[in-house]
Design a protein around this motif. Structure first.
Motif, PDB file in Angstrom:
ATOM      1  N   LEU A 199     -31.110  22.614 -28.154  1.00 50.83           N
ATOM      2  CA  LEU A 199     -32.392  22.666 -28.841  1.00 50.83           C
ATOM      3  C   LEU A 199     -33.132  23.952 -28.523  1.00 50.83           C
ATOM      4  O   LEU A 199     -33.725  24.591 -29.408  1.00 50.83           O
ATOM      5  CB  LEU A 199     -33.224  21.455 -28.451  1.00 50.83           C
ATOM      6  CG  LEU A 199     -34.620  21.342 -29.127  1.00 50.83           C
ATOM      7  CD1 LEU A 199     -34.477  21.247 -30.660  1.00 50.83           C
ATOM      8  CD2 LEU A 199     -35.367  20.101 -28.588  1.00 50.83           C
ATOM      9  N   PHE A 200     -33.030  24.355 -27.234  1.00 50.45           N
ATOM     10  CA  PHE A 200     -33.714  25.591 -26.816  1.00 50.45           C
ATOM     11  C   PHE A 200     -33.132  26.794 -27.537  1.00 50.45           C
ATOM     12  O   PHE A 200     -33.862  27.636 -28.118  1.00 50.45           O
ATOM     13  CB  PHE A 200     -33.582  25.751 -25.303  1.00 50.45           C
ATOM     14  CG  PHE A 200     -34.102  27.055 -24.788  1.00 50.45           C
ATOM     15  CD1 PHE A 200     -35.493  27.292 -24.696  1.00 50.45           C
ATOM     16  CD2 PHE A 200     -33.225  28.074 -24.437  1.00 50.45           C
ATOM     17  CE1 PHE A 200     -35.948  28.527 -24.240  1.00 50.45           C
ATOM     18  CE2 PHE A 200     -33.704  29.285 -23.968  1.00 50.45           C
ATOM     19  CZ  PHE A 200     -35.064  29.514 -23.866  1.00 50.45           C
ATOM     20  N   PHE A 201     -31.811  26.880 -27.556  1.00 46.86           N
ATOM     21  CA  PHE A 201     -31.172  28.013 -28.222  1.00 46.86           C
ATOM     22  C   PHE A 201     -31.427  27.979 -29.737  1.00 46.86           C
ATOM     23  O   PHE A 201     -31.618  29.038 -30.381  1.00 46.86           O
ATOM     24  CB  PHE A 201     -29.668  28.032 -27.940  1.00 46.86           C
ATOM     25  CG  PHE A 201     -29.331  28.486 -26.549  1.00 46.86           C
ATOM     26  CD1 PHE A 201     -29.736  29.761 -26.115  1.00 46.86           C
ATOM     27  CD2 PHE A 201     -28.613  27.669 -25.682  1.00 46.86           C
ATOM     28  CE1 PHE A 201     -29.412  30.181 -24.836  1.00 46.86           C
ATOM     29  CE2 PHE A 201     -28.306  28.103 -24.410  1.00 46.86           C
ATOM     30  CZ  PHE A 201     -28.701  29.361 -23.975  1.00 46.86           C
ATOM     31  N   ALA A 202     -31.441  26.791 -30.266  1.00 45.24           N
ATOM     32  CA  ALA A 202     -31.731  26.683 -31.716  1.00 45.24           C
ATOM     33  C   ALA A 202     -33.147  27.152 -32.020  1.00 45.24           C
ATOM     34  O   ALA A 202     -33.409  27.872 -33.014  1.00 45.24           O
ATOM     35  CB  ALA A 202     -31.531  25.234 -32.166  1.00 45.24           C
TER      36      ALA A 202
ATOM     37  N   VAL B 266     -34.902  29.243 -30.192  1.00 44.65           N
ATOM     38  CA  VAL B 266     -34.955  30.697 -29.970  1.00 44.65           C
ATOM     39  C   VAL B 266     -34.368  31.428 -31.168  1.00 44.65           C
ATOM     40  O   VAL B 266     -34.934  32.434 -31.673  1.00 44.65           O
ATOM     41  CB  VAL B 266     -34.206  31.060 -28.672  1.00 44.65           C
ATOM     42  CG1 VAL B 266     -34.049  32.590 -28.575  1.00 44.65           C
ATOM     43  CG2 VAL B 266     -34.941  30.534 -27.457  1.00 44.65           C
ATOM     44  N   LEU B 267     -33.242  30.926 -31.670  1.00 48.97           N
ATOM     45  CA  LEU B 267     -32.621  31.544 -32.826  1.00 48.97           C
ATOM     46  C   LEU B 267     -33.535  31.472 -34.045  1.00 48.97           C
ATOM     47  O   LEU B 267     -33.645  32.432 -34.853  1.00 48.97           O
ATOM     48  CB  LEU B 267     -31.268  30.876 -33.126  1.00 48.97           C
ATOM     49  CG  LEU B 267     -30.132  31.163 -32.130  1.00 48.97           C
ATOM     50  CD1 LEU B 267     -28.928  30.303 -32.474  1.00 48.97           C
ATOM     51  CD2 LEU B 267     -29.762  32.632 -32.178  1.00 48.97           C
ATOM     52  N   TYR B 268     -34.169  30.341 -34.199  1.00 45.19           N
ATOM     53  CA  TYR B 268     -35.062  30.168 -35.336  1.00 45.19           C
ATOM     54  C   TYR B 268     -36.222  31.153 -35.262  1.00 45.19           C
ATOM     55  O   TYR B 268     -36.586  31.805 -36.258  1.00 45.19           O
ATOM     56  CB  TYR B 268     -35.566  28.732 -35.376  1.00 45.19           C
ATOM     57  CG  TYR B 268     -36.555  28.475 -36.454  1.00 45.19           C
ATOM     58  CD1 TYR B 268     -36.151  28.338 -37.817  1.00 45.19           C
ATOM     59  CD2 TYR B 268     -37.927  28.418 -36.199  1.00 45.19           C
ATOM     60  CE1 TYR B 268     -37.086  28.137 -38.840  1.00 45.19           C
ATOM     61  CE2 TYR B 268     -38.856  28.205 -37.209  1.00 45.19           C
ATOM     62  CZ  TYR B 268     -38.431  28.066 -38.525  1.00 45.19           C
ATOM     63  OH  TYR B 268     -39.368  27.870 -39.521  1.00 45.19           O
ATOM     64  N   ILE B 269     -36.787  31.308 -34.031  1.00 44.28           N
ATOM     65  CA  ILE B 269     -37.923  32.225 -33.852  1.00 44.28           C
ATOM     66  C   ILE B 269     -37.469  33.657 -34.091  1.00 44.28           C
ATOM     67  O   ILE B 269     -38.138  34.444 -34.763  1.00 44.28           O
ATOM     68  CB  ILE B 269     -38.533  32.079 -32.465  1.00 44.28           C
ATOM     69  CG1 ILE B 269     -39.176  30.682 -32.332  1.00 44.28           C
ATOM     70  CG2 ILE B 269     -39.553  33.150 -32.151  1.00 44.28           C
ATOM     71  CD1 ILE B 269     -39.630  30.329 -30.929  1.00 44.28           C
TER      72      ILE B 269
END
Length: 230
Positions: free
Chosen positions: A213-216, A218-221
């Motif tokens: 969720l964190f990486f997702a 971060v990727l989204y941002i």
């Protein structure tokens, strides 16, 4: 005996005195002999043997007197020889008298036994029977006491064995109880380990999901910032 007599003469004289004393002692034994005739014959056989040895030694002493060079020594030894010979004759007379007295006493005793034989025999037999019974009773009592002591020892040993078995039984029960407690502790530890393993797996999944969720996020941002119009 003269002071100049040599060693062989003195030794011979000492042996003569020894045989003389032994004969006198045997004659006294004959006087005191209560019978039977076989005992008297045994004493007489010993006396005869002593007389033979005494006579030979007196003859040796007489021969030594003849071999002396000095007249004084020869006369002294001859005088001693004659004295010992007279003493031997006196002992023979005493021996004969002691034999007569002993035989007479034995004969009188045998006559008395013949006259009162059955009664005296019965008395002796009853006395011997009583003594035998007393001895047998004493032996039986001693045997019973010994058996009693052995039984007491066996009882004590049995008590000790029972005590040891009771102690061993308590030890076994205590050991079994400890084993049961240890088994319960092991089962509880196993449950805790399994529970911990399951919890560890759950924590890993949660961490993985959180990271995903964190990486997702971060990727989204990053995506929104770099490609705002997409």
């Amino acid at each position: 005996m003269a002071s100049s007599v040599d060693v062989h003469v003195r030794i011979c004289g000492q042996e003569i005195i020894k045989y003389d004393l032994e004969i006198k002692a045997l004659i006294q034994d004959i006087r005191d002999c209560p019978g039977p005739h076989s005992a008297l014959m045994e004493f007489n056989s010993q006396v005869k043997d002593k007389f033979i040895k005494l006579r030979l030694r007196i003859q040796d002493l007489e021969q030594m007197a003849r071999e002396q060079d000095r007249e004084m020594d020869r006369q002294a030894i001859q005088a001693e020889t004659e004295s010992q010979r007279r003493q031997m004759l006196s002992n023979q007379t005493a021996w004969r008298k002691a034999n007569l007295a002993c035989k007479l006493a034995i004969d009188n005793m045998e006559k008395e036994e013949l006259l009162h034989g059955p009664e005296s025999t019965n008395i002796r037999q009853r006395k011997a029977t009583k003594e035998s019974l007393v001895e047998t009773s004493s032996n039986i009592t001693e045997s019973l006491m010994s058996i009693s002591r052995m039984m007491a020892e066996q009882v004590n040993q049995s008590d000790d064995t029972i005590g040891s078995l009771a102690t061993s039984s308590r030890t076994v029960l205590e050991t079994n109880e400890e084993f049961r407690n240890m088994t319960g502790t092991i089962h509880l530890g196993r449950k805790l380990i399994l529970k911990y393993n399951r919890r560890e797996l759950t924590d890993k999944l949660l961490i993985f999901l959180a990271l995903a969720l964190f990486f997702a996020t971060v990727l989204y941002i990053v995506k929104k910032r770099i490609f705002p119009f997409i």
